[in-house]
Design a protein around this motif. Sequence first.
Motif, short mmCIF file in Angstrom:
data_model
loop_
_atom_site.label_atom_id
_atom_site.label_comp_id
_atom_site.label_asym_id
_atom_site.label_seq_id
_atom_site.Cartn_x
_atom_site.Cartn_y
_atom_site.Cartn_z
N ALA A 1 6.09 12.94 -0.41
CA ALA A 1 6.64 13.88 -1.38
C ALA A 1 7.84 13.28 -2.11
N ALA A 2 8.72 12.61 -1.39
CA ALA A 2 9.89 12.00 -2.03
C ALA A 2 9.48 10.87 -2.96
N ARG A 3 8.42 10.15 -2.60
CA ARG A 3 7.99 9.02 -3.43
C ARG A 3 7.53 9.45 -4.81
N HIS A 4 6.88 10.62 -4.92
CA HIS A 4 6.33 11.07 -6.21
C HIS A 4 7.01 12.34 -6.72
N ASP A 5 8.18 12.66 -6.18
CA ASP A 5 8.94 13.83 -6.63
C ASP A 5 8.12 15.11 -6.47
N ILE A 6 7.35 15.17 -5.41
CA ILE A 6 6.56 16.36 -5.10
C ILE A 6 7.38 17.27 -4.18
N ARG A 7 7.30 18.55 -4.42
CA ARG A 7 8.08 19.51 -3.64
C ARG A 7 7.17 20.25 -2.68
N VAL A 8 7.49 20.15 -1.36
CA VAL A 8 6.70 20.80 -0.32
C VAL A 8 7.59 21.85 0.36
N THR A 9 7.07 23.08 0.44
CA THR A 9 7.82 24.18 1.04
C THR A 9 6.93 24.95 1.99
N LEU A 10 7.50 25.32 3.13
CA LEU A 10 6.78 26.14 4.12
C LEU A 10 7.34 27.56 4.10
N ARG A 11 6.45 28.53 4.24
CA ARG A 11 6.87 29.91 4.32
C ARG A 11 5.89 30.68 5.18
N GLY A 12 6.23 31.91 5.54
CA GLY A 12 5.35 32.73 6.35
C GLY A 12 4.15 33.22 5.57
N PRO B 1 1.04 36.08 5.01
CA PRO B 1 0.79 37.52 5.26
C PRO B 1 -0.09 37.76 6.47
N TYR B 2 -0.88 36.75 6.86
CA TYR B 2 -1.77 36.88 8.01
C TYR B 2 -1.09 36.51 9.32
N GLY B 3 0.21 36.25 9.26
CA GLY B 3 0.96 35.91 10.46
C GLY B 3 1.14 34.44 10.69
N GLY B 4 0.43 33.60 9.94
CA GLY B 4 0.54 32.16 10.12
C GLY B 4 1.59 31.56 9.19
N THR B 5 1.27 30.35 8.71
CA THR B 5 2.19 29.61 7.85
C THR B 5 1.46 29.13 6.61
N THR B 6 2.15 29.17 5.47
CA THR B 6 1.60 28.69 4.21
C THR B 6 2.46 27.53 3.73
N ALA B 7 1.78 26.40 3.46
CA ALA B 7 2.45 25.24 2.89
C ALA B 7 2.18 25.21 1.39
N ILE B 8 3.24 25.16 0.59
CA ILE B 8 3.13 25.15 -0.86
C ILE B 8 3.54 23.78 -1.37
N VAL B 9 2.61 23.15 -2.12
CA VAL B 9 2.84 21.80 -2.65
C VAL B 9 2.88 21.90 -4.17
N LEU B 10 4.05 21.58 -4.76
CA LEU B 10 4.21 21.62 -6.22
C LEU B 10 4.18 20.19 -6.74
N ILE B 11 3.09 19.87 -7.50
CA ILE B 11 2.94 18.55 -8.10
C ILE B 11 3.52 18.61 -9.50
N PRO B 12 4.45 17.75 -9.88
CA PRO B 12 5.10 17.84 -11.19
C PRO B 12 4.12 17.63 -12.35
N ASP B 13 4.52 18.10 -13.52
CA ASP B 13 3.70 17.97 -14.73
C ASP B 13 3.35 16.52 -15.04
N GLU B 14 4.23 15.60 -14.73
CA GLU B 14 4.01 14.20 -15.11
C GLU B 14 2.82 13.59 -14.41
#
Length: 619
Positions: free
Chosen positions: A570-581, A583-596
């Motif tokens: 993620a740091a190599r390509h300026d990608i942003r990775v975020t973890l959050r709860g 709704p089903y009780g588990g975990t959701t990983a969100i990966v934001l790939i930049p426009d470039e």
Amino acid sequence: MKIIGLLLVPLSSMVVLWGVITAVTAGESLELREYKTLWTNLRVPAYKLINEIQNERLASAKLLRDPAEAPAVTAQRKRTNTAVTTFRRLSSGSRDRSEEIRTQVDAVYTQLDRLESIRGEIDMGLSDRLHSYEAFNAVIDSLFGLHRRVAIIDDIPIYEQSRVLIDIAYARELLTREQAIALGPVTTAERRQFTQIVGNRRFLIDQALSELDPSLREPHISLITSPAYQRMRMMEDQIIANRTPRGYLAATEGPAKAFLEVQMRASTMLNGRADPVADQVLSRAFLLAGTALALVIVSIAFSLRMGNRLSKELGALRLAALEVAQERLPHVVAKLRKGEKVEMPELSVASTTVEIDDVGQAFSTVQQTAVEAAVGQAQLSEGVGHVFRNLARRSQTLLHRQRIQLEDMQHRATDPEALDDLFRLDHLTTRMRRHAEGLIILSGATPGRGWSKPVPLLDVARGAAAEVEDYQRVTVEPMPSQRLAGPVVGDVIHLIAELIENATVYSPAHTPVIVRGEVAARGFIFEVEDRGLGLSAEELADLNERLASPPEFDLADSDRLGLFVVSRLAARHDIRVTLRGSPYGGTTAIVLIPDEHVAEPEASVTKEPARPMRVVRSD
């Protein structure tokens, strides 16, 4: 502050000692000056009051012998009352100087209050000559007691001369008592008392004259050697011999008056001596206090200078140590991790104290040792990275050749069971390749896998799902036709695969893992959602911080290799990775790939069917 606190203890003691010395020395001078005040407010009015009471005693004795003396007694009583009023007024301002003086003044007040009763007894004929004589004596004795109390002073020569003058004044009192007894014919008891008084008076005068200073003695010598005083002595001898000389009272009036004058002049002269002595004591007090104050100031200045120097040196040592701990060493470690060469200057602290200089040298040695340890750790990390990279490259080569052979065997296979086994081997090879790429990423290098053209993001998600062991649980939902730039395809596939595998491992085997994708305002978003047990808020915060700021790879923390790989990619390509709860009780990983890194879909690309896609193995 501790150094200053240690210095304050002796300095405070010196200041207190200086204050005590100054107070004691100055107190002596003030006491001498107070002696003059007491002379003015107590002793002078007391002498005048004694003289009036002596006159009233003599007048009362005359009244008891001859009632025609009543007018003279009345006039004398008025003069006595005036002297009493003056004494009370002046003494009230000085009676509170000490407890002893207050007690003695109160005793005088008590005796003065008896004057009216003494006079009443005389007027009513209830008192004889001897009784009234003794009553007036008691009043006068209380006043002489006040003289002796007030005469006490720290200056010994002044005190001794004052005591002698009081004795001479009492000798005059005895002379006036002789007058009150020997007005006329005396009884045997009165003659006996007269004889005792004369003896006491002569003894007091002889003893006092030997103790007086020459300047005070001369007037008294002139008085007792005068013809009037000698004539009075001859008459006293006649009375003692049971004779009654004529004109005794007239013969005693001159010496009695002369005694009073000489006594007052001597007392005034002695009182004047107190001022020069007080000035001398005060000058000595100023000199002593000034010298002590100068020593205190010099001591304080020297102590503060030494304490300030030590404080500055310790402060400089502290700042240097903090700079080493918070700036130099972290900067050196950061440069070493980047493979740069470093030069660490020695820690130098300017100090004139041997101990502080030794501590500075010790810190410099510690700094050098820490740098050497950091260099060794960097070399070790670099060596481990080389090992990872070499092993991963070799594994990549072998796995690539293995995949080519497996593909060739799949094309030639006709048995369904054998073909199924070949597909499983191919999937296993794909997973092994991803792990090899993970080692290369951890070593700091770039995996060799890449694409020259953009790849649809849906294919990226499918490729990532195909690289996990439990790929059958993964559901890749339809997503827009945007494409991912070719140079980052391999790293994004690896990143998404790590997140998918993490979701399959930490969720029950019967639950699905959903992969979604959609266009965002700043790029493209992948969501990997599981239905596991989830994470606490503290764990989510810690993991998100690690993903946002990639930590150094820790060989001891092998359980989180996937986290290190994801954060590095993620740091190599300026990608942003975020973890959050989820709704089903588990975990959701969100990966934001930049426009470039995201390209628009090709015009000829057909739309994907609007239904979920599951990655399945071929039959």
